[in-house]
Design a protein around this motif. Structure first.
Motif, short mmCIF file in Angstrom:
data_model
loop_
_atom_site.label_atom_id
_atom_site.label_comp_id
_atom_site.label_asym_id
_atom_site.label_seq_id
_atom_site.Cartn_x
_atom_site.Cartn_y
_atom_site.Cartn_z
N ILE A 1 18.31 74.71 -77.24
CA ILE A 1 19.09 74.97 -76.84
C ILE A 1 17.01 76.18 -77.34
O ILE A 1 17.04 76.53 -78.54
N VAL A 2 16.29 77.62 -76.59
CA VAL A 2 15.69 78.13 -76.80
C VAL A 2 15.72 79.51 -76.28
O VAL A 2 15.83 79.67 -75.19
N ALA A 3 16.03 80.62 -77.10
CA ALA A 3 15.59 81.76 -76.84
C ALA A 3 17.83 81.91 -76.39
O ALA A 3 18.10 80.74 -76.16
N SER A 4 17.54 83.11 -75.22
CA SER A 4 18.72 83.21 -74.74
C SER A 4 18.75 84.81 -73.98
O SER A 4 17.42 84.94 -73.45
N GLY A 5 19.96 84.42 -73.27
CA GLY A 5 19.61 85.72 -70.99
C GLY A 5 19.03 85.12 -70.36
O GLY A 5 18.91 84.36 -70.53
N VAL A 6 18.01 86.18 -70.37
CA VAL A 6 17.31 85.94 -69.03
C VAL A 6 16.43 84.21 -69.37
O VAL A 6 15.42 84.13 -68.43
N ASN A 7 15.89 85.02 -70.84
CA ASN A 7 14.36 84.34 -71.02
C ASN A 7 14.99 82.85 -71.93
O ASN A 7 14.53 81.86 -72.36
N LYS A 8 16.54 82.48 -71.08
CA LYS A 8 17.29 81.34 -72.00
C LYS A 8 15.71 79.81 -71.02
O LYS A 8 16.02 79.88 -69.88
N GLY A 9 15.79 78.59 -72.03
CA GLY A 9 15.79 77.81 -71.65
C GLY A 9 15.52 76.49 -72.91
O GLY A 9 16.47 76.96 -73.54
N VAL A 10 14.69 75.36 -71.99
CA VAL A 10 15.15 73.76 -73.17
C VAL A 10 13.60 73.66 -73.86
O VAL A 10 12.65 73.93 -72.81
N LYS A 11 13.55 72.89 -74.82
CA LYS A 11 12.63 72.30 -75.19
C LYS A 11 13.37 71.13 -75.03
O LYS A 11 13.92 70.52 -74.91
N LEU A 12 12.05 69.41 -75.44
CA LEU A 12 12.42 68.26 -75.60
C LEU A 12 14.03 68.53 -76.66
O LEU A 12 13.82 68.98 -77.67
N PRO A 13 14.71 67.09 -75.65
CA PRO A 13 15.81 67.53 -77.21
C PRO A 13 15.67 66.91 -78.40
O PRO A 13 14.70 65.89 -78.92
N ASN A 14 16.33 67.24 -79.24
CA ASN A 14 15.91 66.88 -80.35
C ASN A 14 16.12 65.03 -81.20
O ASN A 14 16.02 64.41 -81.85
N ASP A 15 17.56 64.57 -80.24
CA ASP A 15 17.33 63.31 -80.40
C ASP A 15 17.85 62.83 -78.54
O ASP A 15 18.66 62.81 -77.43
N LEU A 16 16.31 61.97 -78.81
CA LEU A 16 16.44 61.54 -77.07
C LEU A 16 16.65 60.31 -76.95
O LEU A 16 16.70 60.50 -75.83
N ASP A 17 17.12 59.43 -77.30
CA ASP A 17 17.61 58.03 -77.38
C ASP A 17 19.59 58.83 -76.56
O ASP A 17 20.14 58.55 -76.20
N SER A 18 20.33 59.62 -77.44
CA SER A 18 20.54 60.55 -76.74
C SER A 18 21.24 60.73 -75.37
O SER A 18 22.16 60.97 -75.25
N PRO B 1 10.19 73.82 -64.28
CA PRO B 1 9.47 73.57 -65.04
C PRO B 1 8.92 74.45 -66.28
O PRO B 1 8.35 75.10 -67.04
N ASP B 2 7.47 75.00 -64.82
CA ASP B 2 6.53 75.45 -65.15
C ASP B 2 7.41 77.31 -65.56
O ASP B 2 6.94 77.58 -66.14
N ILE B 3 8.76 77.15 -65.29
CA ILE B 3 9.91 78.74 -65.71
C ILE B 3 10.23 78.34 -67.04
O ILE B 3 10.25 79.13 -67.76
N PHE B 4 10.86 77.51 -66.94
CA PHE B 4 12.79 77.22 -67.61
C PHE B 4 12.45 76.11 -68.92
O PHE B 4 12.71 75.89 -69.42
#
Length: 299
Positions: free
Chosen positions: A154-171, A206-209
């Protein structure tokens, strides 16, 4: 205020006109809506209705007189009518001839909700929602959302919350495989009643979140595509929807990187391209221009 009845050349409409009965002096005396009002049906002609109003309030219900009959399930995949994020089935969906439901938010396949603890899955809510819609003949397009607290993507919080590549891609891929297997309808490890989801989308806009690079989204899409296809060869993988024209640069980078990470020239990593178009965007550019730009990008 009296709402203007809808204008339609396809269906006759009728209005249920309700006015309050005079024998009630206190609201507590009213036991039901129907007993509290005098009701009569009034026909609407060419989208117009004439009323003579006094001091008493009135209540209008506008209904289609002869709603469309629902298509058989075998035809519904061709239906152009869909709805977004409805939590459950209602008869209004049948009246609108809705053939699709797209699930984002709570109804999406959210990694953090379905696998809140690593290796422990909670299917109760999603089984209920997907099964109900499937029984009613609604095709489902479900978004996979990779957000997960224990993975820490999870990256940031609130209205700017988004995600990045999972740290554990296998999981993450194990979560995808478990989910697709549960809703593929093959009778093996299925949810009760074997509800079927054939369309899986990898993130939303994904161009936003997506708070990571286009290259990392391409990696996610490649891994997700191969995992989903292995679990259900009939499944269709939808690339995360482009939110608008501003997202073209992001998607150009994604497509370019997908080309570079192919193992062989025939490799593909999505089956369906999704675009979003709304009223705000109409203020700045035409749909034809938008489609031409996207077609050129995909070619």
């Amino acid at each position: 205020m009296i709402p203007r009845p809808p204008r339609s050349t396809l269906f006759p409409y009728q209005t249920l006109f309700r006015s309050p009965k005079s024998e009630y002096e206190r609201g507590a005396e009213i036991k039901s809506f129907d007993t509290a009002f005098e009701s009569k049906v009034m026909e609407i002609s060419d989208g117009k209705l004439s009323l003579e109003l006094g001091e008493e309030p009135v209540y209008l219900e506008v209904k289609v007189k002869n709603p469309l009959k629902r298509r058989p399930r075998k035809d519904e995949e061709d239906s152009p009518f869909g709805i977004h994020d409805v939590a459950g089935y209602s008869e209004e969906l049948s009246e609108l001839n809705v053939g699709w439901a797209r699930y984002d938010a709570r109804q999406a396949a959210v990694w953090d909700l379905i696998e809140p603890v690593e290796g422990q899955f909670d299917w109760g809510y999603h089984d209920k929602v997907y099964s109900e819609m499937y029984r009613k003949g609604i095709n489902l397009l479900v978004i996979f959302k990779s957000i997960n607290r224990w993975d820490g993507n999870i990256v940031a919080s609130g209205v700017n919350k988004g995600v990045k590549l999972p740290n554990d891609l296998d999981s993450y891929c194990r979560f995808l495989a478990e989910t697709v297997e549960r809703y593929d309808g093959d009778g093996i490890d299925d949810a009760a009643g074997s509800p079927v989801v054939r369309y899986w989308q990898i993130e939303n806009e994904p161009d936003i979140f997506w708070k990571d690079t286009p290259e990392h989204y391409a990696r996610l899409l490649k891994a997700a595509y191969r995992t989903i296809k292995k679990a259900d060869s009939k499944a269709q993988v939808v690339i995360g929807a482009i939110a608008g024209k501003k997202g073209v640069k992001f998607f150009e980078s994604v497509l370019k990187h997908l080309q570079s990470i192919r193992d062989k020239p025939s490799d593909r990593f999505f089956d369906v391209f999704d675009l979003h178009w709304n009223q705000i965007q109409q203020m700045y550019y035409s749909l034809d221009d938008y489609l031409s730009l996207l077609r050129a990008m995909l070619d």
